[in-house]
Write a protein that holds these residues in place. Structure first.
Motif, short mmCIF file in Angstrom:
data_model
loop_
_atom_site.label_atom_id
_atom_site.label_comp_id
_atom_site.label_asym_id
_atom_site.label_seq_id
_atom_site.Cartn_x
_atom_site.Cartn_y
_atom_site.Cartn_z
N TYR A 38 -2.02 -10.70 10.72
CA TYR A 38 -3.06 -11.54 10.44
C TYR A 38 -3.97 -11.00 9.35
CZ TYR A 38 -5.85 -8.17 13.14
OH TYR A 38 -6.43 -6.94 13.59
N ARG A 39 -3.98 -9.50 9.28
CA ARG A 39 -4.69 -8.89 7.98
C ARG A 39 -4.09 -8.94 6.85
NH1 ARG A 39 -6.34 -2.87 9.72
NH2 ARG A 39 -7.57 -3.12 8.00
N THR A 40 -2.64 -9.06 6.77
CA THR A 40 -2.04 -9.49 5.54
C THR A 40 -2.36 -10.95 5.23
OG1 THR A 40 -0.19 -7.97 6.38
CG2 THR A 40 -0.04 -8.96 4.30
N ARG A 41 -2.18 -11.84 6.14
CA ARG A 41 -2.50 -13.05 5.91
C ARG A 41 -4.01 -13.45 5.07
NH1 ARG A 41 -0.98 -15.62 10.63
NH2 ARG A 41 -2.99 -15.72 11.54
N GLN A 42 -4.98 -12.64 5.95
CA GLN A 42 -6.29 -12.60 5.55
C GLN A 42 -6.33 -12.29 4.05
OE1 GLN A 42 -8.46 -10.35 8.21
NE2 GLN A 42 -8.86 -12.08 9.54
N PHE A 43 -5.76 -11.18 3.78
CA PHE A 43 -5.64 -10.62 2.22
C PHE A 43 -4.92 -11.60 1.50
CE2 PHE A 43 -3.21 -8.59 -1.10
CZ PHE A 43 -4.19 -7.79 -1.52
N CYS A 44 -4.07 -12.26 1.70
CA CYS A 44 -3.24 -13.42 1.00
C CYS A 44 -4.37 -14.55 0.79
CB CYS A 44 -2.11 -13.91 1.62
SG CYS A 44 -0.87 -12.63 1.73
N ASP A 45 -5.27 -14.86 1.69
CA ASP A 45 -6.06 -16.03 1.46
C ASP A 45 -7.20 -15.54 0.48
OD1 ASP A 45 -4.73 -17.58 3.08
OD2 ASP A 45 -5.79 -17.06 4.84
N LYS A 46 -7.73 -14.25 0.74
CA LYS A 46 -8.86 -14.03 0.00
C LYS A 46 -8.30 -13.61 -1.41
CE LYS A 46 -11.80 -9.81 -0.52
NZ LYS A 46 -11.66 -8.30 0.05
N ASP A 84 -5.08 -3.37 -0.26
CA ASP A 84 -5.69 -2.60 0.37
C ASP A 84 -5.91 -3.02 1.87
OD1 ASP A 84 -7.25 -4.72 -0.15
OD2 ASP A 84 -9.21 -3.99 -0.54
N VAL A 85 -4.89 -3.04 2.58
CA VAL A 85 -4.73 -3.63 3.61
C VAL A 85 -3.22 -3.17 4.27
CG1 VAL A 85 -3.72 -5.67 2.83
CG2 VAL A 85 -4.64 -5.78 5.11
N PRO A 86 -3.14 -2.67 5.53
CA PRO A 86 -1.82 -2.26 5.78
C PRO A 86 -0.87 -3.51 5.96
CG PRO A 86 -3.43 -2.61 7.83
CD PRO A 86 -4.06 -2.59 6.53
N ILE A 87 0.29 -3.22 5.64
CA ILE A 87 1.43 -4.34 5.72
C ILE A 87 2.09 -3.84 6.96
CG2 ILE A 87 3.09 -5.55 4.49
CD1 ILE A 87 1.65 -5.39 1.97
N ASP A 88 1.72 -4.51 8.16
CA ASP A 88 2.57 -4.22 9.19
C ASP A 88 2.60 -5.43 10.10
OD1 ASP A 88 2.96 -3.43 11.65
OD2 ASP A 88 1.07 -1.94 11.86
N PRO A 144 0.81 -1.17 0.08
CA PRO A 144 0.02 0.01 -0.11
C PRO A 144 1.02 1.40 -0.14
CG PRO A 144 -0.28 -1.25 1.90
CD PRO A 144 0.59 -2.06 1.15
N ASP A 145 2.29 1.31 0.52
CA ASP A 145 3.06 2.27 0.55
C ASP A 145 4.03 2.22 -0.52
OD1 ASP A 145 1.97 3.08 3.00
OD2 ASP A 145 3.68 1.72 3.86
#
Ligand code: AMP
Ligand code: GLY
Length: 432
Positions: free
Chosen positions: A62-70, A53-57, A39-40
């Motif tokens: 876990y949010r990046t992992r969910q993004f990867c799954d989706k 469209d998710v922070p990579i932090d 995103p940056d």
């Protein structure tokens, strides 16, 4: 062996010049599905993919992992050291169904090879890998006593991650003591300076040797050389790197073979013994001393800017290659390099590295890319009100290929002269 699928969605983490070069290589692959970028990511990288469209932090991995799954990400490429040290590779290495997801980038445990120079020293010592004699200190008084007891000035290194700036090579013992104060007391490099490595000063020519490592197999990449100092003829302060070229002629085939045997093979074995899973790029900074090659440092990622000339010369499919590395299948991988030489000239901002100017409009990139064999990778740039502006210390990397180093260099400098922004700063002797 895991074969690489015909279509792969890729997530590329990182936002600078190295990642722009990686994005270009990934985008050339016939296997690329969607390229998702950080995103940056700077506007150059973003022009080749879609911003996630998710922070990579790492704190919200876990949010990046969910993004990867989706988005069915089949390969994650992690450019910089910080997310690796924080465990990003570990966090993304498993899919929702429990199957492995290929990640180019080592586990946090293995990334300590870069993130903790004390750990690297210990591993090297245990494996008898040639390196500068040195000691690790957590305590200021003992470190000071050690520096004072030496007849020769020693090199002072913050043990942690310090953006490539935590190494001080002093001219005499007084300067060494001041360096120690800066690192351990004033904490100029923050927590990276809680611990120091103090080691003998080595002399010789430097070379960077990079390899892909899949946990077991080692694939040495063509030798590169970077230019760390700000000004021509290696003057001025250390920087992240003002340019690079590949192949580097300072290092012959016999020396490369020796470095593979004496450095890469034993360090990969040592990591395995330490149960540190290393799948990614292992970078050894080497001093070619009269007593043979010795390790100055390890990085656990592509160098920036060394990645730029390397990717300019990579002819084979980057996705297949990185996938093989991430799945322990490097021995089956095909890698082809062009016979050309490549030179990258970094264009920095006025005031770099201390206090770079920001916000100046950049023009002339397409004109520069009209020079045969040239690409311009963006590093510290931003798009503001529809204008591309400077937004960091290293602003652009101008990379040219040519039939030899001389041709690549003159193309790179011709292109560099076509780019304008206030305070444009660059070295005139890259690859010379
Ligand atoms: P490093 O980040 O450890 O590679 O250090 C940055 C730069 O400092 C290197 O590229 C060398 O130019 C210099 N350096 C590091 N360690 C030593 C050493 N033991 N002797 C001489 N120069 C060193
Ligand atoms: N160019 C040196 C580095 O990336 O560490």
């Amino acid at each position: 062996m895991t074969t690489c699928p015909d279509r792969v969605n890729v997530l590329l983490i990182g936002a600078g010049g190295r990642e722009h070069a990686l994005a270009r290589a990934l985008a050339r692959s016939p296997r690329l599905g969607t390229l998702w970028v950080d995103p940056d990511a700077n506007p150059g990288i973003a022009s080749l993919g879609r911003r996630a469209d998710v922070p990579i932090d790492p704190k919200q991995a876990y949010r990046t992992r969910q993004f990867c799954d989706k988005h069915d990400i089949g390969l994650v490429v992690i450019g910089p050291e910080d997310p690796l040290a924080a465990g990003m590779a570990d966090a993304l290495a498993t899919r929702a169904d429990g199957s492995p997801r290929p990640v180019l980038g080592p586990s946090a445990r293995a990334a300590r090879l870069e993130a903790d120079k004390g750990y690297a020293k210990k591993l090297m010592r245990d494996a008898s890998i040639p390196t500068a004699e040195g000691r690790v200190f957590d305590d200021y008084e003992s470190a000071r006593a050690f520096v004072e007891s030496r007849s020769e000035p020693h090199v002072i290194k913050a043990a942690g991650l310090a953006k490539g700036k935590g190494v001080i090579v002093p001219a005499d013992t007084d300067e060494a003591l001041r360096a120690l104060d800066r690192v351990m007391k004033a904490r100029e490099f923050g927590d990276a300076g809680k611990r120091v490595v103090i080691e003998e000063k080595l002399a010789g020519k430097e070379a960077s040797v990079l390899a892909l490592v899949d946990g077991r197999n080692i694939l040495i990449l063509p030798p590169c050389q970077d230019h760390k100092r700000l000004r021509d003829h290696d003057g001025g302060p250390n920087t992240g790197g003002m340019g690079a070229f590949c192949p580097a002629g300072t290092i012959d085939d016999a020396t490369m073979a020796r470095i593979e045997r004496e450095v890469f093979v034993p360090i990969v074995d040592a990591l395995r013994r330490d149960e540190a899973d290393f799948r990614g790029v292992l970078y050894a900074g080497i001093m070619l001393t009269p007593a043979g090659p010795k390790v100055l440092e390890f990085n656990t990622r592509f160098g920036d800017p060394e990645c730029q000339p390397l990717m300019a010369r990579l002819e084979s499919d980057a996705i297949a290659l990185f996938h093989a590395c991430a799945t322990g299948s490097l021995h089956h991988a095909e890698v082809r390099w062009s016979a050309d030489a490549a030179v990258t000239v970094v264009l920095a901002a006025e005031g770099y590295p201390e206090k770079p100017r920001k916000g100046d409009e950049i023009t002339g990139i397409s004109d520069a890319e009209n020079v045969h064999g040239v690409v311009v990778d963006q590093a510290g740039t931003a798009m503001i009100n529809g204008k591309l502006v400077t937004n960091g210390g290293r602003v652009l990397g101008v990379t040219a290929v040519g039939s030899d180093l001389g041709e690549a260099r003159s193309r790179a400098y011709e292109a560099a002269s076509r780019i304008q922004y206030r305070g444009k700063t660059y070295r005139r002797d890259i690859g010379a």
